[in-house]
Write a protein that holds these residues in place. Sequence first.
Motif, PDB file in Angstrom:
ATOM      1  N   LEU A  45       0.829  -1.213   0.000  1.00 19.80           N
ATOM      2  CA  LEU A  45       0.000   0.000   0.000  1.00 19.80           C
ATOM      3  C   LEU A  45       0.856   1.252   0.000  1.00 19.80           C
ATOM      4  O   LEU A  45       0.430   2.310  -0.437  1.00 19.80           O
ATOM      5  N   ARG A 264      -5.215   2.341   8.364  1.00 20.87           N
ATOM      6  CA  ARG A 264      -4.097   3.210   7.965  1.00 20.87           C
ATOM      7  C   ARG A 264      -4.176   4.566   8.631  1.00 20.87           C
ATOM      8  O   ARG A 264      -3.357   5.437   8.377  1.00 20.87           O
ATOM      9  N   ILE A 267      -7.435  10.223   7.003  1.00 19.58           N
ATOM     10  CA  ILE A 267      -8.485  11.181   7.330  1.00 19.58           C
ATOM     11  C   ILE A 267      -9.755  10.722   6.617  1.00 19.58           C
ATOM     12  O   ILE A 267      -9.769  10.589   5.393  1.00 19.58           O
ATOM     13  N   PRO A 268     -10.815  10.444   7.367  1.00 17.77           N
ATOM     14  CA  PRO A 268     -12.002   9.903   6.703  1.00 17.77           C
ATOM     15  C   PRO A 268     -12.821  10.964   5.999  1.00 17.77           C
ATOM     16  O   PRO A 268     -12.795  12.130   6.373  1.00 17.77           O
ATOM     17  N   ARG A 270     -16.970  11.157   4.341  1.00 19.48           N
ATOM     18  CA  ARG A 270     -18.265  11.002   4.997  1.00 19.48           C
ATOM     19  C   ARG A 270     -18.435   9.617   5.616  1.00 19.48           C
ATOM     20  O   ARG A 270     -18.046   8.615   5.019  1.00 19.48           O
ATOM     21  N   GLY A 275     -11.809   9.207   1.625  1.00 18.45           N
ATOM     22  CA  GLY A 275     -12.076  10.299   0.689  1.00 18.45           C
ATOM     23  C   GLY A 275     -11.954   9.869  -0.758  1.00 18.45           C
ATOM     24  O   GLY A 275     -12.518  10.491  -1.642  1.00 18.45           O
ATOM     25  N   TYR A 276     -11.213   8.773  -1.001  1.00 18.68           N
ATOM     26  CA  TYR A 276     -11.023   8.342  -2.390  1.00 18.68           C
ATOM     27  C   TYR A 276     -12.024   7.270  -2.795  1.00 18.68           C
ATOM     28  O   TYR A 276     -11.843   6.591  -3.794  1.00 18.68           O
ATOM     29  N   TYR A 278     -14.936   7.508  -4.131  1.00 16.29           N
ATOM     30  CA  TYR A 278     -15.473   7.772  -5.475  1.00 16.29           C
ATOM     31  C   TYR A 278     -14.506   7.275  -6.554  1.00 16.29           C
ATOM     32  O   TYR A 278     -14.886   6.550  -7.473  1.00 16.29           O
ATOM     33  N   THR A 279     -13.239   7.676  -6.406  1.00 14.50           N
ATOM     34  CA  THR A 279     -12.237   7.271  -7.394  1.00 14.50           C
ATOM     35  C   THR A 279     -12.104   5.756  -7.437  1.00 14.50           C
ATOM     36  O   THR A 279     -12.032   5.144  -8.502  1.00 14.50           O
TER      37      THR A 279
ATOM     38  N   SER B 299     -13.485   9.536 -14.533  1.00 11.80           N
ATOM     39  CA  SER B 299     -13.312   9.215 -13.114  1.00 11.80           C
ATOM     40  C   SER B 299     -12.249   8.161 -12.871  1.00 11.80           C
ATOM     41  O   SER B 299     -11.618   8.149 -11.815  1.00 11.80           O
ATOM     42  N   VAL B 303      -6.010  10.502 -10.678  1.00  9.39           N
ATOM     43  CA  VAL B 303      -6.727  11.545  -9.950  1.00  9.39           C
ATOM     44  C   VAL B 303      -5.991  12.877 -10.003  1.00  9.39           C
ATOM     45  O   VAL B 303      -6.603  13.944 -10.016  1.00  9.39           O
ATOM     46  N   ARG B 306      -6.819  14.825 -12.971  1.00  8.18           N
ATOM     47  CA  ARG B 306      -8.159  15.382 -12.860  1.00  8.18           C
ATOM     48  C   ARG B 306      -8.083  16.773 -12.232  1.00  8.18           C
ATOM     49  O   ARG B 306      -8.764  17.697 -12.643  1.00  8.18           O
ATOM     50  N   ARG B 336     -15.659  16.762  -8.448  1.00  2.89           N
ATOM     51  CA  ARG B 336     -14.620  15.747  -8.650  1.00  2.89           C
ATOM     52  C   ARG B 336     -13.246  16.388  -8.589  1.00  2.89           C
ATOM     53  O   ARG B 336     -12.271  15.768  -8.168  1.00  2.89           O
ATOM     54  N   GLU B 339     -12.621  16.881  -4.978  1.00  4.44           N
ATOM     55  CA  GLU B 339     -12.265  15.604  -4.356  1.00  4.44           C
ATOM     56  C   GLU B 339     -10.824  15.218  -4.674  1.00  4.44           C
ATOM     57  O   GLU B 339     -10.141  14.625  -3.850  1.00  4.44           O
ATOM     58  N   ARG B 342      -8.848  17.024  -2.333  1.00  7.36           N
ATOM     59  CA  ARG B 342      -8.958  16.424  -1.013  1.00  7.36           C
ATOM     60  C   ARG B 342      -8.060  15.196  -0.903  1.00  7.36           C
ATOM     61  O   ARG B 342      -7.400  14.986   0.106  1.00  7.36           O
ATOM     62  N   GLU B 343      -8.040  14.409  -1.966  1.00  4.03           N
ATOM     63  CA  GLU B 343      -7.234  13.200  -1.913  1.00  4.03           C
ATOM     64  C   GLU B 343      -5.744  13.544  -1.784  1.00  4.03           C
ATOM     65  O   GLU B 343      -5.026  12.958  -0.964  1.00  4.03           O
ATOM     66  N   PRO B 352      -7.208  18.795   7.844  1.00  3.83           N
ATOM     67  CA  PRO B 352      -8.368  18.997   6.972  1.00  3.83           C
ATOM     68  C   PRO B 352      -9.284  20.106   7.467  1.00  3.83           C
ATOM     69  O   PRO B 352      -9.345  20.393   8.662  1.00  3.83           O
ATOM     70  N   GLU B 355     -15.416  18.488   6.112  1.00  4.56           N
ATOM     71  CA  GLU B 355     -15.626  17.231   5.381  1.00  4.56           C
ATOM     72  C   GLU B 355     -14.334  16.660   4.811  1.00  4.56           C
ATOM     73  O   GLU B 355     -14.340  16.006   3.770  1.00  4.56           O
TER      74      GLU B 355
END
Lengths: 474, 594
Positions: A45, A264, A267-268, A270, A275-276, A278-279, B299, B303, B306, B336, B339, B342-343, B352, B355
């Motif tokens: 990872l 790991r 940072i979470p 929702r 956070g990734y 979606y990706t 997507s 990333v 993006r 996106r 995000e 954010r990533e 952070p 959210e």
Amino acid sequence: MVTEYTTIREIAGPLVLLENVDHATYEELVEVELPNGEQRRGKVLEVNRDRVLVQVFEGTRGIDVASTKVRFLGRSLELAVSPDILGRIFNGLGRPIDDGPKIIPEKMLDINGSPINPYARVYPQEFIQTGISAIDGLNTLVRGQKLPIFSGFGLPHSELAAQIARQASVPRSESPFAIVFAAMGITFEEANYFIRDFQETGAMERVVLFINLANDPTIERIATPRAALTAAEYLAFERGMHVLVILTDMTNYCEALREVSVARKEIPGRRGYPGYLYTDLSTIYERAGLLKGDREGEVREGSITQIPVLSMPDDDKTHPIPDLTGYITEGQIILDRVLHRKGIYPPINVLPSLSRLRDKGIGAGRTREDHAQVANQLFSSYARSKEVEELAVVLGEAALTDTDRAFMALGQAFEDKFVRQALDENRTIEETLSIGWKLLGGIPRPEIKRIKDEFIDRYLSGGAAGGKKAEERK
Amino acid sequence: MGAGRIIKVSGPLIVAEGMTEARMFEVARVSEKELIGEIIELHGDQAYIQVYEDTSGLGPGEKVVGTGQSLSIELGPGLLESIYDGIQRPLDGIYRRAGSYITRGINMPGLDHARKFEFKPNGELKEGQQVEPGDLLGQVRETELIDHRIMVPPTLKAGRLVKKPVAGTYTIDDVIARIDAGGEVQDVRMHHRWPVRTPRPTARKLVPEVPLVTGQRVIDLFFPIAKGGTATVPGPFGAGKTVVQHQLAKWADANIIVYVGCGERGNEMTDVLQEFPELIDPATNRPLMERTVLIANTSNMPVAAREASVYTGITIAEYFRDMGYDVAVLADSTSRWAEAMREMSGRLEEMPGEEGYPAYLPSRIADFYERAGRTICQGSDGRIGTLSVIGAVSPPGGDLSDPVVQATLKVVKVFWALEDQLAFERHFPAIGWLTSYSLYHDNISAYIRNEVDERWAGVRVAAMGLLQKEAELKELVRLVGLDSLSDNDRIILETTKHIREDFLHQSAFDPDDAYTRQVKQFRMIQAIVELHRACEKAIERNIPLKKLLDLPVREKIARMRHVKEDDMAVFDGLLEEIRIQTAEGAVETGKAEA
């Protein structure tokens, strides 16, 4: 040469941290050998100088700091593919678990795949007839689409997915098809329902199964859909087959991902999901579609159509898993508890359901010229019937106008005749549309605003519609 | 520049040491595969690099080389009709070289350096005259629709034109002119590079005054955007954000459209690619693709690229604006992009904000939208160009308290709120009329009065008033039933039904309905409002409600959308019918039915 390390420093959750490693690379596959000789797999990872963080797919139980050996294999997780994978059952990492012969690989494929170049895609527009009116008529599935089923605990999503797998066909098409089925964290009984169904219908020899059950290692689930889609991509784009991929249940997949993320200490986003998310989900869902051929203007044989199934925790559509899924997939089929309680199968609530590829997959030459307009009229009429129903609850039915009553009747008939059908009932698109027209016959004609007069004249009255239908049968 | 060595790999983020000469936002080549990355943080000789390609298989010890350049793209003839990834690599070229999948380490220039263009010089130029950045040197007919104006690039200094451009066919690498800036002779080519994170210079910003006509009735009448303005379309999935964006890309009356598919579906880009070459621009009869540049970082593509894609898009748009064109950027979806930020922020282990988004999210969003505007361009002719930005936002669960939505609303002037209830009823575009707003009504009012109709604003206010009243009445109906409403209120409900179903509802798939010119929009809404006024007067004369609800003209109003654009006389007939059917005596004697 593969070096073996016994330098485990820390073990936490599904993760193992090693020290003094040289030449580990990101996403590399590792083999972990426990003191008792058991072998497990994992992947890298993170590499930070000589420290390497490894996620073990089968979990870390029994791994110790002192004597567990770790080998870095210099490649990522791969799946052995050949035409012989059809009819076989694999575990979540892609190793055969049935009693069949060893698979002699035609090639080894990285399960992570590569992103499809959007320029290389062909827009899906070939209608798939599932035989289910609520899908075919209103939320049409198209070859190469990714259309998830949003369900809840206790709802018949497995039955629906199996029925789609059984009945899905493209009218006037003879191309070979296959089904790739990936089970992630579902129960033995659920998985068995599918396997039995495939066996009974004789489809088994066209099915490839990847099974990770509820009591199988959690982290293995992260690899399961990827292994399944790798098999699907091989069958579709190298063997020219039309592949239907069923992924169930994506919620379990996401939870496994969250487990790793929490271990790991990331940072979470929702609700504790990374956070990734979606990706990550997009790298699964986007592995569907149709491709251009080698020459400009050609379409390559074969396609991947995805039906992911996910259970919405607490039936909440805004939960991150259905929410992010809906943003990636091309629509959604939503199952509804109220319809289910009324005893309606399939309990598809058509109003929030959607197929984004519908409009280009239907119409003259694909389904029928009136299809789009009938669908829109049914949507708005059913929505109106729901409004009237609400009104009736507050004011009583006596306060309704005649038109309102007609809509309310339409709403009830819609659920009862159009949505409801038997588990083995396979309706043609003509049958679906003619049920739709019959329902529209119940409301005053001026209220049919979304259909052209020409079509109303041709299809509305029972005789005309029936005559037309008879013609088409010939 | 010396090479560093990788010490850490974590997803798209790598850390390299030994990068003594590295600068912030410099592009670096990572490993033997020469993957493209950008330096986003420096600690001593350690550089934190976001890599624009998949990093699997990378490990410590591999080399990293700085290029000394910021992330920049090529600007020049050949941009139009292209489809690029987030860092301007042509996807069609990648397809031809690598096949169906995007493989790593492909290096391709954004523009075709071998292609020859027919260049026509600016006839007014004289050898020896003073020129400055932005001055027009000539033009290339890039597509039938668009003349690509060749300017002195802002990367050069002003000076004396020592070699004036002459007509001929050139590649973009050929030197077409030379400028002597105080002894330093600079070659001018048809292309130059520009760093995407730096806004291109302009002479002066102006206030937007002209509407960007979209042909979408709910937008143009109720919630217009000005040329050079900013708008946002937030909404839950399935509410039709992408359809709205596609409609604008198709029909908005901009000269150039830059469509950025940022972290969205692959098939949506395919749809645009297949559809646009076939769609014909009503004004010029040429395929719409000829004015379009596509940026597609779907997507599942890396990333970090993006994150870069929106900057690549807006830089290309600014370049065309500098030529004096009206340009619109459609970014789907800015969530996106956020995000992706954010990533990267999470991988950098930054503290952070809301959210999990980085604390600098609002300022990045503001910087992006501020690159829009109506401006006097660089160059001595003082030409005006506009750049409009329309960003979709995909808030989780459609929740408008999402940090990306909130940060966006702070800076944009138009808000089109998509509502899923409308989408369920298949009312499209599902732009909620009570929650959306536009702050450009005043800016564009002079233009509307002169070019469309001076009664436009009055009719708009009347229609909106009725829609607001309808919301109150519906609440009442829910409690006490329809029958308890007064006749006046019943007529309001009938009118608003026309406004909703026959005006606001617009089908993107019906060729007659997909685009409506402003004149027709006005005539449609005017007919509905006139009918309402006539009915109100009739009620004062104690005409039975039933008669007014059954007026035959209502049927014609329901079919207004199908009236051809060149057939405005139909509306005169419609107004006449309204007058006759509601006239003194007509309704009572039953003439209306005749």
